[in-house]
Write a protein that holds these residues in place. Structure first.
Motif, PDB file in Angstrom:
ATOM      1  N   THR A 141      44.012  30.183  22.219  1.00  0.00           N
ATOM      2  CA  THR A 141      44.400  31.490  22.751  1.00  0.00           C
ATOM      3  C   THR A 141      43.281  32.504  22.534  1.00  0.00           C
ATOM      4  N   GLU A 142      42.668  32.467  21.365  1.00  0.00           N
ATOM      5  CA  GLU A 142      41.535  33.354  21.076  1.00  0.00           C
ATOM      6  C   GLU A 142      40.398  33.123  22.079  1.00  0.00           C
ATOM      7  N   PHE A 143      40.138  31.858  22.389  1.00  0.00           N
ATOM      8  CA  PHE A 143      39.109  31.492  23.363  1.00  0.00           C
ATOM      9  C   PHE A 143      39.373  32.179  24.709  1.00  0.00           C
ATOM     10  N   TYR A 144      40.602  32.066  25.207  1.00  0.00           N
ATOM     11  CA  TYR A 144      40.936  32.685  26.496  1.00  0.00           C
ATOM     12  C   TYR A 144      40.919  34.205  26.418  1.00  0.00           C
ATOM     13  N   ASN A 145      41.324  34.760  25.283  1.00  0.00           N
ATOM     14  CA  ASN A 145      41.240  36.214  25.101  1.00  0.00           C
ATOM     15  C   ASN A 145      39.792  36.690  25.119  1.00  0.00           C
ATOM     16  N   GLU A 146      38.901  35.913  24.515  1.00  0.00           N
ATOM     17  CA  GLU A 146      37.465  36.242  24.526  1.00  0.00           C
ATOM     18  C   GLU A 146      36.918  36.236  25.957  1.00  0.00           C
ATOM     19  N   LEU A 147      37.340  35.273  26.748  1.00  0.00           N
ATOM     20  CA  LEU A 147      36.900  35.213  28.145  1.00  0.00           C
ATOM     21  C   LEU A 147      37.409  36.426  28.931  1.00  0.00           C
ATOM     22  N   GLU A 148      38.663  36.767  28.729  1.00  0.00           N
ATOM     23  CA  GLU A 148      39.229  37.940  29.408  1.00  0.00           C
ATOM     24  C   GLU A 148      38.513  39.212  28.990  1.00  0.00           C
ATOM     25  N   ALA A 149      38.152  39.315  27.709  1.00  0.00           N
ATOM     26  CA  ALA A 149      37.436  40.497  27.209  1.00  0.00           C
ATOM     27  C   ALA A 149      36.067  40.639  27.883  1.00  0.00           C
ATOM     28  N   ARG A 150      35.526  39.533  28.370  1.00  0.00           N
ATOM     29  CA  ARG A 150      34.231  39.555  29.064  1.00  0.00           C
ATOM     30  C   ARG A 150      34.408  39.722  30.570  1.00  0.00           C
ATOM     31  N   GLY A 151      35.631  40.014  30.971  1.00  0.00           N
ATOM     32  CA  GLY A 151      35.891  40.296  32.377  1.00  0.00           C
ATOM     33  C   GLY A 151      36.277  39.098  33.209  1.00  0.00           C
ATOM     34  N   TYR A 152      36.449  37.946  32.573  1.00  0.00           N
ATOM     35  CA  TYR A 152      36.839  36.788  33.370  1.00  0.00           C
ATOM     36  C   TYR A 152      38.319  36.902  33.691  1.00  0.00           C
ATOM     37  N   ASN A 153      38.649  36.787  34.953  1.00  0.00           N
ATOM     38  CA  ASN A 153      40.003  36.934  35.431  1.00  0.00           C
ATOM     39  C   ASN A 153      40.611  35.546  35.649  1.00  0.00           C
ATOM     40  N   PHE A 154      41.815  35.341  35.173  1.00  0.00           N
ATOM     41  CA  PHE A 154      42.462  34.036  35.276  1.00  0.00           C
ATOM     42  C   PHE A 154      43.524  33.985  36.365  1.00  0.00           C
ATOM     43  N   GLU A 155      43.335  34.777  37.404  1.00  0.00           N
ATOM     44  CA  GLU A 155      44.292  34.741  38.508  1.00  0.00           C
ATOM     45  C   GLU A 155      44.264  33.372  39.169  1.00  0.00           C
ATOM     46  N   VAL A 156      45.446  32.884  39.459  1.00  0.00           N
ATOM     47  CA  VAL A 156      45.538  31.623  40.182  1.00  0.00           C
ATOM     48  C   VAL A 156      45.388  31.934  41.665  1.00  0.00           C
ATOM     49  N   ILE A 157      44.355  31.407  42.242  1.00  0.00           N
ATOM     50  CA  ILE A 157      44.091  31.606  43.664  1.00  0.00           C
ATOM     51  C   ILE A 157      44.715  30.433  44.414  1.00  0.00           C
ATOM     52  N   GLU A 158      45.525  30.745  45.363  1.00  0.00           N
ATOM     53  CA  GLU A 158      46.146  29.698  46.163  1.00  0.00           C
ATOM     54  C   GLU A 158      45.363  29.545  47.459  1.00  0.00           C
ATOM     55  N   ILE A 159      45.088  28.307  47.819  1.00  0.00           N
ATOM     56  CA  ILE A 159      44.481  28.074  49.120  1.00  0.00           C
ATOM     57  C   ILE A 159      45.523  27.397  49.999  1.00  0.00           C
ATOM     58  N   GLU A 160      45.432  27.686  51.241  1.00  0.00           N
ATOM     59  CA  GLU A 160      46.326  27.039  52.182  1.00  0.00           C
ATOM     60  C   GLU A 160      45.547  25.924  52.862  1.00  0.00           C
ATOM     61  N   ASN A 161      46.033  24.726  52.691  1.00  0.00           N
ATOM     62  CA  ASN A 161      45.364  23.610  53.348  1.00  0.00           C
ATOM     63  C   ASN A 161      45.544  23.717  54.845  1.00  0.00           C
ATOM     64  N   ASP A 162      44.430  23.666  55.557  1.00  0.00           N
ATOM     65  CA  ASP A 162      44.461  23.785  57.008  1.00  0.00           C
ATOM     66  C   ASP A 162      44.403  22.410  57.672  1.00  0.00           C
ATOM     67  N   TRP A 163      44.963  21.423  57.006  1.00  0.00           N
ATOM     68  CA  TRP A 163      44.961  20.066  57.515  1.00  0.00           C
ATOM     69  C   TRP A 163      46.295  19.393  57.197  1.00  0.00           C
ATOM     70  N   GLU A 164      46.592  18.400  57.969  1.00  0.00           N
ATOM     71  CA  GLU A 164      47.758  17.543  57.736  1.00  0.00           C
ATOM     72  C   GLU A 164      47.231  16.142  57.447  1.00  0.00           C
ATOM     73  N   GLU A 165      47.989  15.373  56.753  1.00  0.00           N
ATOM     74  CA  GLU A 165      47.552  14.024  56.382  1.00  0.00           C
ATOM     75  C   GLU A 165      47.113  13.208  57.598  1.00  0.00           C
ATOM     76  N   GLU A 166      47.813  13.355  58.697  1.00  0.00           N
ATOM     77  CA  GLU A 166      47.459  12.586  59.891  1.00  0.00           C
ATOM     78  C   GLU A 166      46.147  13.044  60.535  1.00  0.00           C
ATOM     79  N   ASP A 167      45.614  14.203  60.115  1.00  0.00           N
ATOM     80  CA  ASP A 167      44.342  14.711  60.644  1.00  0.00           C
ATOM     81  C   ASP A 167      43.120  14.163  59.899  1.00  0.00           C
ATOM     82  N   LEU A 168      43.338  13.567  58.757  1.00  0.00           N
ATOM     83  CA  LEU A 168      42.222  13.237  57.864  1.00  0.00           C
ATOM     84  C   LEU A 168      41.269  12.197  58.434  1.00  0.00           C
ATOM     85  N   GLU A 169      41.782  11.224  59.156  1.00  0.00           N
ATOM     86  CA  GLU A 169      40.907  10.199  59.733  1.00  0.00           C
ATOM     87  C   GLU A 169      39.924  10.828  60.714  1.00  0.00           C
TER      88      GLU A 169
END
Length: 185
Positions: A141-169
Motif C-alpha cells: 500500500t505504501e508503494f502505491y501511495n508513493e506512486l500516487e504522491a508522484r502524480g501517477y494516476n491509477f484510473e482504470v481506462i476501458e477500451i472498447e474492442n472494435d472487433w468481433e471474434e469472427e473478424d480476427l481471421e
C-alpha cells in the motif's frame, strides 16, 4: 530512471531466461526507492501504451482467447521481450507471427504470458523496506501511495474492442494461419 535505462535493464534481463524476472527484481533491489518507483512508472507507461484493441485482438488469436487478466500478462510478456520487439508489435501486431517462431518459442519459456513482470517493482520495493521478498500488504500500500504522491494516476481506462471474434481471421491473416487452429495456451 529514464526510458533508456528501463529498456537497458529489460534487455539485460533477457539473457537470464527462466530467471529473467528474478534477476530483474534482484537487480532493482540495488536501486534507490526513487529508482524503483520510476521503474514502475516506466513499466506502467508501457502497459498503457500497449493497451489497445488491435493488440488485444492479436493476443486473442495467438492464445485462442484472452481475458482482461490474460491481456495484462500478455503485455507483461511483451515488455519483457525488450524495446525493439515491443515497438514492432505495437506498430504491427502481425509481427508476432514472425517473432513467435518455433526457435523463439523453445527459448522463451513464458510465451506469451508473464504475470510476474507485473510485480517486479513492488517486489523490489518490499525487499528494500523489509529485507525479504515476502508479500507485505502495508508496504505494498505504501508503494502505491508513493506512486500516487508522484502524480501517477491509477484510473482504470476501458477500451472498447472494435472487433468481433469472427473478424480476427481477416484482421490478422498471418497470425490466424499460425495460431488460429493451434493457439499457444
Amino acid at each position: 530512471m529514464t526510458t533508456d535505462l528501463f529498456w537497458e535493464m529489460i534487455n539485460n534481463s533477457k539473457k537470464y531466461g527462466e530467471e529473467q524476472v528474478e534477476w530483474l527484481t534482484k537487480e532493482l533491489t540495488k536501486s534507490s526507492k526513487e529508482e524503483i518507483l520510476q521503474f514502475e512508472i516506466e513499466f506502467r507507461n508501457k502497459m498503457e501504451q500497449s493497451y489497445t484493441s488491435s493488440l488485444w485482438a492479436a493476443a486473442f488469436v495467438v492464445m485462442g482467447g484472452c481475458s482482461d487478466d490474460g491481456f495484462d500478462y500478455f503485455r507483461g510478456w511483451l515488455i519483457s521481450r525488450g524495446e525493439e520487439v515491443f515497438h514492432q508489435v505495437i506498430k504491427n501486431p502481425e509481427f508476432l507471427a514472425e517473432y513467435l517462431s518455433e526457435e523463439n518459442l523453445q527459448e522463451d519459456v513464458f510465451a506469451p504470458q508473464l504475470e510476474e513482470m507485473l510485480s517486479v517493482a513492488s517486489d523490489a520495493y518490499i525487499y528494500l523496506k523489509t529485507g525479504t521478498f515476502e508479500y507485505n500488504d502495508d508496504i505494498n500500500t505504501e508503494f502505491y501511495n508513493e506512486l500516487e504522491a508522484r502524480g501517477y494516476n491509477f484510473e482504470v481506462i476501458e477500451i472498447e474492442n472494435d472487433w468481433e471474434e469472427e473478424d480476427l481471421e481477416e484482421m490478422y491473416p498471418l497470425l490466424w494461419n499460425r495460431f488460429g487452429e493451434n493457439p499457444l495456451t
